[in-house]
Design a protein around this motif. Structure first.
Motif, short mmCIF file in Angstrom:
data_model
loop_
_atom_site.label_atom_id
_atom_site.label_comp_id
_atom_site.label_asym_id
_atom_site.label_seq_id
_atom_site.Cartn_x
_atom_site.Cartn_y
_atom_site.Cartn_z
N ILE A 5 4.78 -2.46 -1.01
CA ILE A 5 3.86 -3.10 -1.96
C ILE A 5 2.42 -2.73 -1.62
N LEU A 9 -0.24 -0.79 -3.99
CA LEU A 9 -1.57 -1.33 -4.26
C LEU A 9 -2.66 -0.35 -3.85
N GLY A 12 -3.00 2.12 -6.58
CA GLY A 12 -3.74 1.54 -7.70
C GLY A 12 -5.23 1.51 -7.45
N LEU A 61 3.45 -2.88 -10.18
CA LEU A 61 2.36 -3.63 -9.57
C LEU A 61 1.17 -2.72 -9.27
N GLY A 62 1.43 -1.56 -8.68
CA GLY A 62 0.34 -0.63 -8.38
C GLY A 62 -0.36 -0.13 -9.62
N VAL A 65 -2.64 -2.75 -11.25
CA VAL A 65 -3.95 -2.84 -10.59
C VAL A 65 -4.87 -1.75 -11.11
#
Length: 542
Positions: A5, A9, A12, A61-62, A65
């Motif tokens: 994770i 991130l 991102g 998720l990345g 962002v």
């Protein structure tokens, strides 16, 4: 899982830092995907089930962002409908792109189970371009985050070869370098043969240096053919929320004519005014009877060779439903279409009108109208379009009395390279972008929109003359350099002698051929993956 994770991130954040309008960090695009690739590799190599779901969640998720931080300004454009309502509506552009990006990564994982790492990575590039091409052409189109747009800042000098490839060439460039660097890392981690690592380093270096060298050579060697035309662009700086209703249209046109007069010469050939500069609804079937048309022609009396290209809020009426977007009058007397239009007015009765084709989903047209027709009252409540604006199916060229061709581009349309190129193919010798970026406020949105216009100049080798109601107005030359620009929220005008060009670039001739070919491969890859999944599932049942 936490480590993966964090890697996603990190990707991102790197991609956001590299994204326009930040001018000096574009090089991070070449490493921005590496942490994401490492995270996917970690998941693939771990024991356990549901690896595909893990990859989808981590990559989503990345990418969320990256997208959220890059296009946060979308919320500014919507918050006038109310902060509570703006939040869920904003989630569509924030999350839809990341969902498609993560889907490409999921298919990469499934392909990886069926073939080698190298072939799967090649497939990932095709899948990614397939997502970008889909997001450019379907009903929910929003190609703002196409990777090749990332070079639109001062690094436009790095991608002069867009005249051959368009922005999809930039997408391929970014992915290839990221993949080579990732493979070098994997080689070190897996203690692969040193010779192989050196070959990968050499491949990464050549992939970076050769296109960059060619581009810089092309940039400094490029010479415009001398074919001058004097152009004035006006920036009236009228609050977009006051344009319709509280600010008389005659007064707005008065501001535009005053600004234009302040810089015009007797040989000025074009005056470019912004999107919806004529803000009151005008019947396009009777436009010559409009007092606003007469007001513009009165201004042109001083400039016999002058042409005004301006935005117009227009409408047409029909006795029958002549178009798919036509709305019925409440009294049943007929039908009508609203248009976000550009109009060319000259010192004659000739009037040329172009209806914006690339309409903003939700604000100007209801995506998947037949399926989502139940949402029409929602969009009406939010201040958007209920029946949808009308449009036209193809681009147009405005011709002056002297034969000069201008490509009218309205706001959102300027991020479609192939669409802009289609007008150039039809004879446009320069690009006139009319826009109203004030909806976004003083955010990165207005700067990104200006930066992307530089790429259209490179792809077509045409000057871009950009008139924005509340900034930023500009002149951009055929190499993509911003020669002049206004400041934000300033009432002013600019004058420039531009060079007209009639030569056709490779990209103008063939358009997004890279995207079409890669998308075809992506469809074949997805079909191959899905067939294998079904066969495996059938074999397990048996």
């Amino acid at each position: 899982m936490k480590k993966n994770i964090l890697l996603a991130l990190l990707s991102g954040l790197l991609l956001w830092i590299a994204w326009p309008p930040t001018p000096y960090t574009t090089f991070l695009l070449f490493v921005g995907f590496v942490p994401m690739l490492i995270a996917m590799e970690n998941i693939i190599n771990t024991s356990g089930e549901k690896k595909g779901r893990k990859i989808f969640r981590v990559t989503f998720l990345g990418f969320l962002v990256w997208n959220f931080l890059s296009i946060y300004w979308v919320y500014n454009a919507l918050k006038d409908i109310g902060e509570i309502a703006a939040i869920p509506v904003s989630l569509i552009p924030y999350a839809l792109g990341p969902l498609l990006m993560a889907a490409a990564c999921w298919f990469y994982f499934r392909l990886r189970l069926l073939t080698t790492r190298g072939w799967a990575l090649g497939g990932l590039v095709c899948l990614w371009i397939g997502y970008e091409y889909l997001h450019q052409n379907w009903a929910l189109n929003f190609p703002w985050m196409t990777l090749g747009n990332g070079f639109a800042t001062t690094t436009h000098q790095w991608v002069q070869w867009y005249e051959y490839t368009g922005v999809y060439g930039g997408t391929v460039w970014v992915w290839l370098i990221n993949i080579f660097i990732f493979l070098v890392y994997v080689g070190l981690r897996e203690a692969q043969n040193k010779t192989l690592r050196l070959k990968l380093i050499a491949a990464a270096t050549l992939t970076l240096v050769l296109p960059l060298t060619f581009s810089l050579y092309r940039y400094y060697a490029y010479q415009e053919q001398t074919n001058p035309s004097n152009i004035v662009v006006a920036q009236p700086n009228i609050d977009p929320y006051a344009k319709e209703g509280s600010y008389p249209t005659t007064a707005q046109i008065g501001i535009l004519t005053h600004l234009s007069d302040s810089l015009a010469q007797t040989n000025t050939e074009f005056f470019i005014w912004p999107e919806t500069a004529i803000a009151e609804q005008v019947d396009e079937n009777r436009i010559r009877e409009s007092k606003y048309f007469y007001q513009v022609q009165q201004f042109l009396n001083k400039y016999k060779n002058g042409n005004v290209i301006t935005g117009l809020e227009g409408y047409k009426t029909y006795p029958n439903r002549a178009t798919k977007t036509a709305n019925a009058f409440s009294d049943g007397s007929g039908f009508y279409d609203h248009f976000n239009s550009a109009v060319a007015i000259e010192n004659s009765a000739e009037v040329q009108i172009y209806h914006k084709s690339k309409l903003v989903p939700g604000a100007e047209i209801l995506p998947f109208g037949n399926i989502l027709s139940f949402l029409k009252p929602v969009f009406e409540h939010l201040g958007g379009s209920t029946g949808g604006y009308g449009g036209q199916d193809s681009s147009s060229v405005f011709y002056s009395q002297s034969g000069i061709g201008a490509d009218p581009v309205i706001c959102y349309e300027s991020i479609w390279g192939e669409y802009v190129a289609s007008s150039v193919r039809r004879g446009a010798q320069f690009i006139a972008i009319i826009t109203n970026d004030g909806w976004w406020g003083n955010t990165a949105g207005k700067d990104q929109h200006l930066d992307y216009a530089k790429l259209r100049a490179i792809e077509t080798r045409r000057w871009v003359c950009r008139s924005a109601n509340t900034g930023i107005s500009a002149f951009i030359n055929q190499r993509g350099d911003v020669v002049q620009h206004t400041q934000w929220w300033v009432r002013t005008a600019l004058k420039q002698n531009i060079n007209l060009n009639s030569d056709i670039t490779f990209y103008v001739r063939y358009g997004d051929y890279i995207a079409r070919f890669a998308s075809l491969l992506a469809v074949l890859i997805m079909a191959f993956v899905m067939i294998r999944i079904k066969r495996t599932a059938r074999a397990v049942k048996e």
